[in-house]
Structure formats: structure tokens, C-alpha cells
Enzyme design. Structure first.
Site, mmCIF file in Angstrom:
data_model
loop_
_atom_site.group_PDB
_atom_site.id
_atom_site.type_symbol
_atom_site.label_atom_id
_atom_site.label_comp_id
_atom_site.label_asym_id
_atom_site.label_seq_id
_atom_site.Cartn_x
_atom_site.Cartn_y
_atom_site.Cartn_z
ATOM 1 C CG ASP A 16 -2.032 0.994 1.167
ATOM 2 O OD1 ASP A 16 -2.180 1.637 0.117
ATOM 3 O OD2 ASP A 16 -2.765 1.132 2.164
ATOM 4 C CG ASP A 110 -3.350 3.811 -3.485
ATOM 5 O OD1 ASP A 110 -4.243 3.038 -3.853
ATOM 6 O OD2 ASP A 110 -3.489 4.608 -2.538
ATOM 7 C CD GLU A 111 -5.573 -0.767 -1.386
ATOM 8 O OE1 GLU A 111 -5.294 -1.554 -0.468
ATOM 9 O OE2 GLU A 111 -6.536 0.019 -1.334
#
Length: 366
Positions: A16, A110-111
Site C-alpha cells: 500500500d 496505489d495498492e
């Protein structure tokens, strides 16, 4: 007598990125480093898309109205989002993941989950893989990432929050069930605010409370989610990391600076929303069969209209034409319009259908 071979314990890493959008902006503009920053619009009806850690210290967070954020942090700096840049950085990060495993399930820009049980580097210790990945992300992008390592997706996701920012944590099979018992259910991934409130009414506030409920009870009161809640309360999550995972929907919406009464004006506002949705779909190689238009009125009531085709939409023009037609069905508007949204769902990554079946057939009337 033949002994059964035990199922190997999976090694799942959840990576993350830390305050991703805001961190990209601070990386690219040194003058913003160390300052409270919000990515989003500063207008009266703007919304925070992301907040730097300096801003979070004041209580600013994503999805917060910009006016509220500014009130909490008078020195807050607003920066407009640059999604093309965020997508490019995200692709760099995905390429790093791919050096270690093909089993990558992105959740957003983003993860992502990574299954590194069998990995391309032949590394046995998942914590070392996570350390290497985080170091390489820093080297390539200049950004910090946090990671959670565990034996299933649920616990890996929970672990990635434990040592943020720029840290990582491990939840082992031995510690998993005990960790879950002490955790408030409102912090569980997959338990939203409304579900947490329903659980509280049944006396369920911690993992231990959830564990005390039978599978029948959870199915009766929480439907299809019941078995999932029953499992995670015991540290069990059988979901696989799915590299072919497809999103359920792709949507975009906009709250206007001034309410809209005119159909022509409202239809024009649908165009950039439709284009944004289509760009996102193109980037992921997907399309969809269902278009939904959301209309929110000045009194905050809303209406939605949907239309589903037999094949995936083949072009942004088709999506826009359908959305425009749906919008026209609620005109005259009962009140002025403060927000419009467009969503594409019934998604598929079968590009053959979208690309060929979606094309108009040849006119053979010679």
C-alpha cells in the site's frame, strides 16, 4: 496408509503506497514537502481526493469536503489531481511487482495483493520479499510504500496498516486468530460504517464478539457476507489472489459550483465524465454492458437510471449517447441538479467481444 500432504501455508503480501497522490505531488514539487497538502478542488463544493501526512495530523482525510478540510487546517494547500501521472507511476510499481510474481491483484492505483508463495526469485521469506519490493519502489519512484505480510488476504491487508507510513508488519498463522479477536470490527477490511453499526446493534464490537456468533446467525443477518465474517473472525480467509480480477464498476461524478436547471447544460457536463470513465476502462483493457446515470438534486435526493446492452460498449461515443438518453428521461428535473455521475458496470475483459461484436455489421445491400 498414505498420509495426506498438508496444504502449504500461503504467503501473501499487501503493498500500500503511503498517501500516494499527495506524495507524488510532494515528490514533483519540492516546495510542497513537509507541508499540509490536499489533492483535490478547493472550491466550495470540492472534495479531498488525498491528503499528505502533514494534513492528516489536522484530521484531514480523503472524501472530506474541501471546506471542512480548510476549516480543520487553515494552511492547507490544494493541488489539482494529475491522474495521468499517478497512473504512470502506478505502472512502474506494477512492473516491480511482476519481477517477483505473476500473481498480482491490484485493488487501485496505489495498492495490490501479491501471492509470493511460489515466487520468481526463489525467495523463501516473504518479509524479505516485501523489504526488497519497498526498497525498489523507493529507488525507482522516490516514494514510500508500506506492506503487510500474512497467510491470507484479509490479514495481509490489516497488517499493512500497522506500521504506516514507510513500514511493514507480519501476522503469522500462530498470531492471526488472537490478533483478530482484539480488533474492533469497524476496522475490519470489508466492514463498512453501516455494517459496523448493524453489528453493534447485535452486540458485535470486536473480533471476539463476531467469533461468538454462529454461521447461521451471520447468514441470517448479513446474507452472503455471513460466511466471510464467520471465517475472518477466526483468522480464516480462503480468497485467492486473482490476477484476472475485474472491477465491478467504473464511475465518475462531479459536483457543480452552481446548480444546473438546463438539460443541454447538464448533457454537456456528462461528456467529460463519460470520457474519464472510458479512459479508465481502456487503461485496464475492459468494457461494460451497463450504463448508469446518477442525478443528485439541490435537496440531496437523487435519481438513477440504467440501461444494459447485450454486448459490451465499443466506444466512448456509444456510452455518452446512452448516458445522454438516460439523463433526458428525468427531465424536466424536479429540482436543480447539484451533481451528475456516470458509471459503467457489468464489466468484462473479453476484448474480443467488445472490439468485434460491438462494431456495426457491414452493410451488404449492394
Amino acid at each position: 496408509m498414505n498420509e495426506m500432504t498438508p496444504t502449504p501455508i500461503r504467503k501473501i503480501v499487501h503493498v500500500d503506497m503511503d498517501a500516494f497522490y499527495a506524495s507524488v505531488e510532494q515528490r514533483d514539487n519540492p516546495g510542497l514537502r513537509g507541508k499540509p497538502l490536499a489533492v483535490g478542488g478547493s472550491a466550495a463544493r470540492g472534495v479531498v481526493a488525498a491528503a499528505s501526512y502533514e494534513a492528516r495530523a489536522f484530521g484531514v482525510h480523503s472524501a472530506m469536503p474541501s471546506v471542512t478540510a480548510k476549516r480543520k487546517c487553515p494552511d492547507l494547500i490544494f493541488v489539482p489531481p494529475r491522474f495521468d501521472v499517478y497512473k504512470a507511476v502506478s505502472q512502474q510499481i506494477r512492473e516491480i511487482f511482476a519481477e517477483y510474481t505473476p500473481l498480482i491483484e491490484p485493488l487501485s492505483l496505489d495498492e495490490a495483493y501479491l501471492d509470493v508463495t511460489e515466487n520468481l526469485k526463489g525467495m523463501e521469506i516473504a518479509t524479505e520479499i516485501a523489504l526488497e519490493i519497498r526498497a525498489k519502489i523507493k529507488q525507482v519512484t522516490g516514494l514510500n510504500a508500506s506492506a503487510g505480510i500474512s497467510y491470507n488476504k484479509f490479514l495481509a491487508k490489516m497488517a499493512s496498516d500497522l506500521n504506516k507510513p514507510n513500514g511493514q508488519a507480519v501476522i503469522t498463522p500462530k498470531n492471526g486468530p488472537g490478533f483478530v479477536e482484539t480488533l474492533p470490527v469497524k476496522k475490519f477490511h470489508g466492514v463498512g460504517r453501516a455494517t459496523a453499526e448493524r453489528m453493534r446493534k447485535y452486540g458485535i464490537e470486536t473480533g471476539l464478539d463476531l467469533k461468538s456468533k454462529s454461521l447461521i446467525f451471520l447468514q441470517e443477518h448479513f446474507g452472503k457476507s455471513g460466511p466471510y465474517f464467520y471465517g475472518i473472525a477466526r483468522g480464516i480467509d480462503e480468497r485467492q489472489v486473482r490476477p484476472d480480477r475485474i472491477r465491478k464498476s467504473v464511475g465518475a461524478e462531479d459536483t457543480f459550483a452552481e446548480d444546473i436547471d438546463d438539460l443541454e447544460h447538464a448533457t454537456a457536463e456528462l461528456k467529460p465524465l463519460t470520457e474519464k470513465v472510458w479512459r479508465c476502462c481502456e487503461a485496464q483493457g475492459i468494457s461494460g454492458k451497463t450504463v448508469t446515470v446518477k442525478v443528485k438534486y439541490s435537496d440531496f435526493t437523487q435519481a438513477t437510471r440504467s440501461r444494459t446492452g447485450t454486448i459490451p460498449f465499443a466506444s466512448v461515443t456509444d456510452v455518452f449517447d446512452t448516458a445522454s438518453g438516460l439523463l433526458a428521461t428525468v427531465y424536466p428535473f424536479k429540482l436543480s441538479v447539484r451533481l451528475l455521475g456516470v458509471t459503467l458496470s457489468s464489466l468484462t475483459n473479453d476484448q474480443t467481444n467488445a472490439a468485434t461484436e460491438g462494431k456495426p455489421q457491414l452493410d451488404l445491400s449492394l
